[in-house]
Design an enzyme around this catalytic site. Structure first.
Site, mmCIF file in Angstrom:
data_model
loop_
_atom_site.group_PDB
_atom_site.id
_atom_site.type_symbol
_atom_site.label_atom_id
_atom_site.label_comp_id
_atom_site.label_asym_id
_atom_site.label_seq_id
_atom_site.Cartn_x
_atom_site.Cartn_y
_atom_site.Cartn_z
ATOM 1 C CE1 TYR A 33 1.169 -0.365 4.491
ATOM 2 C CE2 TYR A 33 -0.059 1.879 4.177
ATOM 3 C CZ TYR A 33 0.711 1.052 4.827
ATOM 4 O OH TYR A 33 1.537 1.153 5.972
ATOM 5 C CE LYS A 149 3.152 3.307 3.483
ATOM 6 N NZ LYS A 149 3.013 3.155 4.616
ATOM 7 C CD GLU A 182 10.221 2.058 10.458
ATOM 8 O OE1 GLU A 182 10.114 2.649 9.505
ATOM 9 O OE2 GLU A 182 9.481 0.551 10.207
ATOM 10 C CG LEU A 207 8.320 2.261 4.579
ATOM 11 C CD1 LEU A 207 7.980 1.238 3.841
ATOM 12 C CD2 LEU A 207 7.361 2.826 4.712
HETATM 13 N N1 PDD Z 1 2.483 4.952 7.041
HETATM 14 N N2 PDD Z 1 7.600 3.505 8.400
HETATM 15 C C1 PDD Z 1 6.352 2.655 9.045
HETATM 16 C C2 PDD Z 1 6.159 1.672 9.173
HETATM 17 C C3 PDD Z 1 5.455 3.323 7.928
HETATM 18 O O1 PDD Z 1 4.675 2.874 8.216
HETATM 19 C C4 PDD Z 1 5.159 5.114 7.606
HETATM 20 C C5 PDD Z 1 3.780 5.083 6.569
HETATM 21 C C6 PDD Z 1 6.171 5.599 7.744
HETATM 22 C C7 PDD Z 1 6.583 6.937 7.132
HETATM 23 O O2 PDD Z 1 6.791 6.767 5.029
HETATM 24 P P1 PDD Z 1 6.125 8.353 4.661
HETATM 25 O O3 PDD Z 1 6.954 8.844 5.265
HETATM 26 O O4 PDD Z 1 6.063 7.614 2.844
HETATM 27 O O5 PDD Z 1 4.673 8.352 5.081
HETATM 28 C C8 PDD Z 1 7.832 5.407 8.493
HETATM 29 C C9 PDD Z 1 1.736 5.413 6.783
HETATM 30 C C10 PDD Z 1 1.854 6.697 6.239
HETATM 31 C C11 PDD Z 1 0.453 4.432 7.059
HETATM 32 O O6 PDD Z 1 0.366 2.971 7.388
HETATM 33 O O7 PDD Z 1 -0.706 4.973 7.314
#
Ligand code: PDD
Length: 288
Positions: A33, A149, A182, A207
Protein backbone atom coordinates in the site's frame (compact mmCIF):
# COMPACT_ATOMS: atom_id res chain seq x y z
CA UNK A 1 -21.46 14.08 0.30
CA UNK A 2 -21.20 10.43 -0.73
CA UNK A 3 -17.67 9.06 -0.41
CA UNK A 4 -16.46 7.20 -3.47
CA UNK A 5 -13.84 4.44 -3.68
CA UNK A 6 -12.16 2.88 -6.69
CA UNK A 7 -12.25 -0.93 -6.56
CA UNK A 8 -10.93 -3.11 -9.38
CA UNK A 9 -12.02 -0.90 -12.27
CA UNK A 10 -15.14 0.67 -10.80
CA UNK A 11 -15.98 3.82 -8.87
CA UNK A 12 -18.40 2.75 -6.15
CA UNK A 13 -19.98 4.23 -3.06
CA UNK A 14 -17.48 3.86 -0.21
CA UNK A 15 -20.19 2.25 1.91
CA UNK A 16 -20.73 -0.45 -0.76
CA UNK A 17 -17.07 -1.02 -1.72
CA UNK A 18 -16.13 -4.70 -1.44
CA UNK A 19 -13.36 -7.14 -2.25
CA UNK A 20 -13.76 -10.91 -2.45
CA UNK A 21 -13.42 -13.05 0.70
CA UNK A 22 -10.58 -14.96 -0.98
CA UNK A 23 -8.56 -11.89 -1.80
CA UNK A 24 -4.99 -12.74 -0.81
CA UNK A 25 -4.67 -9.41 0.97
CA UNK A 26 -7.45 -10.52 3.31
CA UNK A 27 -6.16 -14.06 3.82
CA UNK A 28 -2.37 -13.66 3.77
CA UNK A 29 -1.68 -9.89 3.98
CA UNK A 30 -0.26 -10.55 0.51
CA UNK A 31 -0.32 -6.96 -0.69
CA UNK A 32 1.25 -3.54 -0.51
CA UNK A 33 0.00 0.00 0.00
CA UNK A 34 0.84 3.69 -0.12
CA UNK A 35 -0.53 6.70 1.72
CA UNK A 36 0.05 10.05 0.10
CA UNK A 37 -0.74 13.56 1.29
CA UNK A 38 -2.83 16.13 -0.58
CA UNK A 39 -2.39 19.79 0.31
CA UNK A 40 -4.14 22.76 -1.25
CA UNK A 41 -5.27 20.55 -4.15
CA UNK A 42 -1.73 19.27 -4.78
CA UNK A 43 -0.55 15.67 -4.42
CA UNK A 44 2.68 15.74 -2.40
CA UNK A 45 5.66 13.66 -3.58
CA UNK A 46 3.57 11.50 -5.93
CA UNK A 47 6.56 10.37 -8.01
CA UNK A 48 8.41 9.05 -4.99
CA UNK A 49 5.30 7.30 -3.64
CA UNK A 50 4.65 5.60 -6.99
CA UNK A 51 8.32 4.63 -7.26
CA UNK A 52 8.14 3.02 -3.84
CA UNK A 53 4.88 1.25 -4.76
CA UNK A 54 6.74 -0.17 -7.77
CA UNK A 55 9.59 -1.35 -5.55
CA UNK A 56 7.21 -2.98 -3.02
CA UNK A 57 5.35 -4.74 -5.86
CA UNK A 58 8.54 -5.98 -7.44
CA UNK A 59 9.96 -7.26 -4.10
CA UNK A 60 6.79 -9.37 -3.71
CA UNK A 61 6.62 -10.24 -7.44
CA UNK A 62 3.13 -8.74 -7.81
CA UNK A 63 2.42 -7.13 -11.20
CA UNK A 64 1.33 -3.48 -11.50
CA UNK A 65 -2.49 -3.58 -11.53
CA UNK A 66 -2.53 -1.07 -14.43
CA UNK A 67 -0.13 1.28 -16.20
CA UNK A 68 1.32 3.91 -13.94
CA UNK A 69 -0.23 6.74 -15.97
CA UNK A 70 -3.67 5.08 -15.69
CA UNK A 71 -3.22 4.77 -11.93
CA UNK A 72 -2.46 8.49 -11.71
CA UNK A 73 -5.73 9.16 -13.58
CA UNK A 74 -7.62 6.98 -11.08
CA UNK A 75 -6.00 8.73 -8.11
CA UNK A 76 -6.96 12.15 -9.50
CA UNK A 77 -10.51 10.99 -10.17
CA UNK A 78 -10.95 9.58 -6.66
CA UNK A 79 -9.64 12.83 -5.15
CA UNK A 80 -11.98 14.89 -7.31
CA UNK A 81 -15.03 12.72 -6.66
CA UNK A 82 -14.39 12.99 -2.91
CA UNK A 83 -13.65 16.72 -3.14
CA UNK A 84 -10.38 16.32 -1.26
CA UNK A 85 -8.29 19.51 -1.19
CA UNK A 86 -6.48 18.77 2.05
CA UNK A 87 -6.24 15.17 3.10
CA UNK A 88 -4.80 11.96 1.80
CA UNK A 89 -5.33 9.03 -0.50
CA UNK A 90 -4.73 5.38 0.20
CA UNK A 91 -4.00 2.80 -2.45
CA UNK A 92 -3.64 -0.91 -1.92
CA UNK A 93 -2.61 -3.60 -4.38
CA UNK A 94 -2.83 -7.30 -3.53
CA UNK A 95 -1.91 -10.44 -5.42
CA UNK A 96 -5.60 -10.87 -6.20
CA UNK A 97 -8.36 -13.40 -5.63
CA UNK A 98 -7.59 -17.14 -5.68
CA UNK A 99 -8.52 -20.36 -3.89
CA UNK A 100 -6.71 -20.32 -0.54
CA UNK A 101 -3.26 -21.81 -1.01
CA UNK A 102 -0.01 -20.43 0.38
CA UNK A 103 1.87 -20.70 -2.92
CA UNK A 104 1.32 -18.02 -5.55
CA UNK A 105 -1.84 -18.40 -7.66
CA UNK A 106 -1.85 -18.88 -11.43
CA UNK A 107 0.16 -16.11 -13.14
CA UNK A 108 -3.03 -14.90 -14.90
CA UNK A 109 -4.56 -13.92 -11.53
CA UNK A 110 -5.24 -10.21 -11.68
CA UNK A 111 -3.92 -8.07 -8.81
CA UNK A 112 -6.66 -6.30 -6.83
CA UNK A 113 -6.52 -2.54 -6.53
CA UNK A 114 -8.34 -0.20 -4.20
CA UNK A 115 -7.97 3.58 -4.02
CA UNK A 116 -9.71 5.65 -1.34
CA UNK A 117 -9.37 9.27 -0.27
CA UNK A 118 -10.41 11.39 2.66
CA UNK A 119 -10.16 14.97 3.87
CA UNK A 120 -8.25 15.67 7.07
CA UNK A 121 -8.88 18.30 9.69
CA UNK A 122 -6.04 20.88 9.58
CA UNK A 123 -6.95 22.03 13.13
CA UNK A 124 -6.08 18.60 14.59
CA UNK A 125 -2.73 18.58 12.79
CA UNK A 126 -1.99 22.16 13.90
CA UNK A 127 -2.74 21.25 17.52
CA UNK A 128 -0.34 18.29 17.39
CA UNK A 129 2.36 20.53 15.92
CA UNK A 130 1.80 23.18 18.58
CA UNK A 131 1.67 20.83 21.56
CA UNK A 132 3.78 17.92 20.39
CA UNK A 133 2.90 14.29 20.90
CA UNK A 134 3.83 11.58 23.39
CA UNK A 135 5.43 8.26 22.49
CA UNK A 136 6.34 5.00 24.17
CA UNK A 137 9.15 2.59 23.23
CA UNK A 138 8.39 -1.04 22.42
CA UNK A 139 10.62 -4.01 21.49
CA UNK A 140 10.90 -4.70 17.75
CA UNK A 141 8.90 -7.83 16.96
CA UNK A 142 8.18 -7.46 13.23
CA UNK A 143 9.50 -9.56 10.35
CA UNK A 144 12.78 -8.73 8.66
CA UNK A 145 11.33 -7.13 5.49
CA UNK A 146 9.78 -3.98 6.93
CA UNK A 147 11.49 -2.13 4.05
CA UNK A 148 8.53 -3.36 1.95
CA UNK A 149 5.34 -1.39 2.56
CA UNK A 150 3.07 -4.40 3.00
CA UNK A 151 -0.43 -4.46 4.45
CA UNK A 152 0.86 -6.90 7.10
CA UNK A 153 0.57 -4.37 9.92
CA UNK A 154 -0.63 -6.45 12.88
CA UNK A 155 2.36 -5.64 15.09
CA UNK A 156 2.09 -1.94 14.16
CA UNK A 157 -1.62 -1.92 15.04
CA UNK A 158 -1.02 -3.67 18.38
CA UNK A 159 1.76 -1.28 19.46
CA UNK A 160 -0.25 1.80 18.39
CA UNK A 161 -3.07 0.52 20.58
CA UNK A 162 -0.58 -0.03 23.41
CA UNK A 163 0.58 3.59 22.95
CA UNK A 164 -3.01 4.81 23.06
CA UNK A 165 -3.71 2.89 26.25
CA UNK A 166 -0.58 4.51 27.78
CA UNK A 167 -1.87 8.00 26.87
CA UNK A 168 0.56 8.34 23.93
CA UNK A 169 0.12 8.72 20.16
CA UNK A 170 3.05 6.72 18.77
CA UNK A 171 5.02 3.60 19.65
CA UNK A 172 8.71 3.59 18.75
CA UNK A 173 10.29 0.23 17.96
CA UNK A 174 13.64 -0.44 19.61
CA UNK A 175 15.94 -3.18 18.34
CA UNK A 176 17.42 -5.96 20.51
CA UNK A 177 20.72 -3.99 20.57
CA UNK A 178 18.93 -0.98 22.12
CA UNK A 179 18.94 1.18 18.99
CA UNK A 180 15.88 3.08 17.84
CA UNK A 181 14.22 1.79 14.66
CA UNK A 182 11.03 3.65 13.67
CA UNK A 183 7.51 4.35 14.82
CA UNK A 184 4.47 2.13 14.22
CA UNK A 185 3.67 4.32 11.18
CA UNK A 186 6.44 6.95 11.17
CA UNK A 187 10.22 7.42 10.92
CA UNK A 188 12.03 8.78 13.97
CA UNK A 189 14.56 11.63 14.14
CA UNK A 190 16.59 13.29 16.89
CA UNK A 191 18.69 16.45 17.09
CA UNK A 192 22.03 15.96 18.87
CA UNK A 193 24.00 18.41 21.03
CA UNK A 194 25.58 20.14 17.96
CA UNK A 195 22.26 20.53 16.19
CA UNK A 196 22.89 17.63 13.77
CA UNK A 197 19.84 15.65 12.72
CA UNK A 198 20.17 11.90 13.17
CA UNK A 199 18.00 9.17 11.70
CA UNK A 200 18.57 5.47 11.28
CA UNK A 201 19.95 4.34 7.89
CA UNK A 202 17.16 2.88 5.72
CA UNK A 203 19.14 0.16 3.97
CA UNK A 204 17.67 -2.42 6.32
CA UNK A 205 15.21 -2.73 9.20
CA UNK A 206 12.98 0.30 8.63
CA UNK A 207 10.75 1.66 5.90
CA UNK A 208 12.47 4.25 3.71
CA UNK A 209 9.84 6.93 4.33
CA UNK A 210 9.10 9.30 1.48
CA UNK A 211 8.75 12.15 3.98
CA UNK A 212 12.15 11.08 5.36
CA UNK A 213 13.72 11.34 1.88
CA UNK A 214 12.15 14.74 1.12
CA UNK A 215 13.04 16.00 4.59
CA UNK A 216 16.69 15.37 3.72
CA UNK A 217 16.29 17.70 0.72
CA UNK A 218 14.61 20.28 2.96
CA UNK A 219 17.29 20.09 5.66
CA UNK A 220 19.98 20.41 2.98
CA UNK A 221 18.28 23.57 1.73
CA UNK A 222 18.10 25.00 5.25
CA UNK A 223 21.76 24.20 5.93
CA UNK A 224 20.89 21.69 8.67
CA UNK A 225 23.43 18.86 8.97
CA UNK A 226 22.13 15.28 8.78
CA UNK A 227 23.75 11.97 9.64
CA UNK A 228 22.15 8.63 8.88
CA UNK A 229 23.22 6.83 11.99
CA UNK A 230 21.59 4.47 14.48
CA UNK A 231 21.15 5.89 18.00
CA UNK A 232 20.20 4.38 21.34
CA UNK A 233 17.04 5.06 23.34
CA UNK A 234 19.24 6.75 26.02
CA UNK A 235 20.74 9.10 23.44
CA UNK A 236 17.27 9.92 22.08
CA UNK A 237 15.93 10.63 25.60
CA UNK A 238 18.87 13.00 26.25
CA UNK A 239 18.57 14.76 22.86
CA UNK A 240 17.64 18.36 22.14
CA UNK A 241 14.65 17.41 20.06
CA UNK A 242 12.81 14.35 18.74
CA UNK A 243 10.26 14.25 15.95
CA UNK A 244 8.50 11.70 13.76
CA UNK A 245 7.72 11.88 10.05
CA UNK A 246 5.08 10.38 7.75
CA UNK A 247 3.03 11.47 4.78
CA UNK A 248 0.04 11.86 7.11
CA UNK A 249 1.79 14.16 9.58
CA UNK A 250 4.94 15.59 7.87
CA UNK A 251 6.80 16.11 11.12
CA UNK A 252 5.24 15.99 14.57
CA UNK A 253 7.40 17.03 17.53
CA UNK A 254 7.69 14.35 20.24
CA UNK A 255 7.79 16.02 23.66
CA UNK A 256 7.63 12.99 25.94
CA UNK A 257 8.84 9.40 25.60
CA UNK A 258 8.07 6.69 28.18
CA UNK A 259 6.80 9.41 30.53
CA UNK A 260 10.08 11.40 30.35
CA UNK A 261 10.20 14.90 28.80
CA UNK A 262 12.47 15.53 25.81
CA UNK A 263 14.61 18.61 26.55
CA UNK A 264 12.23 21.18 28.14
CA UNK A 265 9.15 19.16 27.17
CA UNK A 266 8.09 21.59 24.42
CA UNK A 267 8.26 21.25 20.61
CA UNK A 268 11.70 22.14 19.26
CA UNK A 269 12.67 24.68 16.62
CA UNK A 270 14.29 22.33 14.09
CA UNK A 271 11.10 20.40 13.36
CA UNK A 272 9.22 23.68 13.10
CA UNK A 273 11.68 25.13 10.55
CA UNK A 274 11.55 21.95 8.52
CA UNK A 275 7.78 21.84 8.58
CA UNK A 276 7.53 25.44 7.41
CA UNK A 277 9.85 24.80 4.45
CA UNK A 278 8.64 21.30 3.58
CA UNK A 279 5.93 22.03 1.00
CA UNK A 280 8.03 24.59 -0.86
CA UNK A 281 10.58 21.90 -1.59
CA UNK A 282 8.44 18.74 -1.93
CA UNK A 283 7.15 17.79 -5.39
CA UNK A 284 3.57 19.01 -5.95
CA UNK A 285 1.26 17.61 -8.61
CA UNK A 286 -2.12 19.21 -9.23
CA UNK A 287 -5.22 17.06 -8.86
CA UNK A 288 -6.65 18.74 -11.97
N1 PDD B 1 2.87 4.96 7.27
N2 PDD B 1 7.52 3.72 8.84
C1 PDD B 1 6.37 3.02 8.84
C2 PDD B 1 6.34 1.68 9.50
C3 PDD B 1 5.23 3.53 8.18
O1 PDD B 1 4.10 2.82 8.15
C4 PDD B 1 5.30 4.82 7.58
C5 PDD B 1 4.12 5.42 6.86
C6 PDD B 1 6.51 5.52 7.63
C7 PDD B 1 6.67 6.88 6.97
O2 PDD B 1 6.66 6.76 5.57
P1 PDD B 1 6.17 7.96 4.62
O3 PDD B 1 6.98 9.14 5.01
O4 PDD B 1 6.45 7.47 3.27
O5 PDD B 1 4.70 8.16 4.92
C8 PDD B 1 7.60 4.94 8.25
C9 PDD B 1 1.66 5.38 6.62
C10 PDD B 1 1.47 6.86 6.65
C11 PDD B 1 0.50 4.59 7.19
O6 PDD B 1 0.69 3.40 7.40
O7 PDD B 1 -0.58 5.14 7.38
Amino acid sequence: MTRIAYVNGRYVRHADAKVHIEDRGYQFADGVYEVCEVRHGMIVDMTRHLDRLGRSLSELRIAWPMHRAALVRVIREVLKRNRVKNGLFYMQVTRGVAKRDHVFPHPDTKPSIVVTAKSTNPAIIAAKNANGIKAITVPENRWDRVDIKTVGLLSNALVRQQAKEAGAQEAIYVDADGTVKEGAATNVWMVDEDGTLLTRPAEHGILRGITRTTLMDVAGNLGIKIREEAFSTEKMLASREVFITAATSICFPVVEIDGKPIANGHPGSVSQKIREAFFDIAEKTSIW
